[in-house]
Design a protein around this motif. Structure first.
Motif, short mmCIF file in Angstrom:
data_model
loop_
_atom_site.label_atom_id
_atom_site.label_comp_id
_atom_site.label_asym_id
_atom_site.label_seq_id
_atom_site.Cartn_x
_atom_site.Cartn_y
_atom_site.Cartn_z
N PHE A 43 42.37 40.74 32.51
CA PHE A 43 41.09 41.03 33.15
C PHE A 43 40.06 40.04 32.61
CE2 PHE A 43 43.30 44.83 34.12
CZ PHE A 43 42.60 45.52 35.11
N PRO A 48 35.57 33.73 39.56
CA PRO A 48 36.77 32.93 39.85
C PRO A 48 36.42 31.45 39.97
CG PRO A 48 36.63 34.84 41.30
CD PRO A 48 35.31 34.73 40.59
N GLU A 52 41.41 30.10 42.36
CA GLU A 52 41.88 31.29 41.66
C GLU A 52 41.81 32.51 42.57
OE1 GLU A 52 41.04 30.47 36.93
OE2 GLU A 52 39.49 31.47 38.10
N ARG A 53 42.82 33.37 42.46
CA ARG A 53 42.89 34.57 43.29
C ARG A 53 42.93 35.82 42.42
NH1 ARG A 53 46.43 30.99 45.89
NH2 ARG A 53 45.81 30.45 48.01
N HIS A 54 42.25 36.86 42.92
CA HIS A 54 42.23 38.14 42.22
C HIS A 54 43.64 38.72 42.17
CE1 HIS A 54 40.71 41.99 40.81
NE2 HIS A 54 41.42 42.58 41.75
N ALA A 55 44.01 39.26 40.98
CA ALA A 55 45.30 39.91 40.73
C ALA A 55 46.46 38.93 40.70
CB ALA A 55 45.57 41.01 41.74
N TYR A 58 43.80 36.28 37.58
CA TYR A 58 43.12 37.27 36.74
C TYR A 58 42.77 38.48 37.60
CZ TYR A 58 42.16 33.87 32.98
OH TYR A 58 42.28 32.97 31.97
N HIS A 59 42.47 39.59 36.93
CA HIS A 59 41.79 40.70 37.58
C HIS A 59 40.30 40.45 37.33
CE1 HIS A 59 45.44 42.95 38.39
NE2 HIS A 59 45.81 42.80 37.13
N PHE A 60 39.57 40.04 38.35
CA PHE A 60 38.16 39.70 38.20
C PHE A 60 37.31 40.96 38.37
CE2 PHE A 60 40.13 35.71 39.59
CZ PHE A 60 39.65 34.84 38.62
N VAL A 61 36.53 41.28 37.33
CA VAL A 61 35.64 42.43 37.37
C VAL A 61 34.27 41.99 36.87
CG1 VAL A 61 37.51 44.11 37.04
CG2 VAL A 61 36.30 43.17 35.04
#
Length: 210
Positions: A43, A48, A52-55, A58-61
């Motif tokens: 996380f 990003p 870059e792609r979510h999940a 990274y998990h972008f929060v």
């Protein structure tokens, strides 16, 4: 989820490096040849970068969401890196280890130190660049950061590299193919240890010794 005191059925591999040392490329190339090792997706509270792609990367929060997860005790390890949070959620690691699967973490030295405290039998690898000049050039080749950002990252890299002696193995990423082969050899050798093989092939060994 608490970390058990007994040795875990799966092995936790930790790979750390300063920014620009080629860690992600080495890990991705090695894991393509070692499908039995699962890569834990971290996380992060930073935005990003291009591509870059979510999940996937990274998990972008948001920073607020990350801090709420810290308060809830959701992280296996976490750290503040270059002004942004990075961390590994417990649910990304422990269930797989307890099920006998190997897991790899791409984290920084601060996170690696936290991991060693929770899982003393984890296996840690630090990746070094072949020179200061090579590290600087790799950062510039990304074409994503300003000169001010690069200077800040180089200063941070010196601090990160000073912790190389806390790790079990060190690889110098001068020739990519050779470094990837060295990284894979660490994974393979550790998985062939007597203790691991005795668990993995318990039925075979019982039959052979009957």
């Amino acid at each position: 989820m608490n970390t058990p005191d007994a040795p875990l059925p799966g092995t936790l591999f930790v790979v750390a490096a300063p920014s620009g040392a080629g860690k992600s490329s080495l890990v991705n190339t090695t894991l393509a040849k070692e499908p039995g090792i699962a890569l834990s997706i971290s996380f992060t509270s930073r935005a990003p970068r291009p591509g870059e792609r979510h999940a996937q990367h990274y998990h972008f929060v948001t920073k607020a969401e990350f801090e709420a997860m810290i308060a809830a005790g959701d992280f296996f390890e976490h750290a503040l890196v270059h002004g942004d949070y990075k961390g590994t959620a417990k649910q990304s690691v422990m269930p797989q280890l307890l099920a006998g699967k190997d897991v790899l973490l791409e984290i920084d030295w601060q996170g690696a130190r936290q991991v060693r405290e929770k899982v003393p039998d984890s296996v840690s690898v630090f990746i070094l660049p072949p020179s200061k000049e090579a590290l600087q050039q790799r950062m510039r080749n990304r074409g994503q950061d300003s000169e001010e950002t690069i200077a800040r990252r180089l200063a941070a890299a010196r601090e990160e590299m000073s912790h190389y002696d806390e790790f079990d193995y060190v690889i110098v990423n001068e020739h990519f193919d050779a470094a990837a082969a060295e990284l894979r050899s660490i994974f393979v050798a550790h998985r062939l240890r007597r203790e691991a093989q005795a668990r993995r092939h318990a039925a075979l060994i019982r039959d052979l010794l009957a």
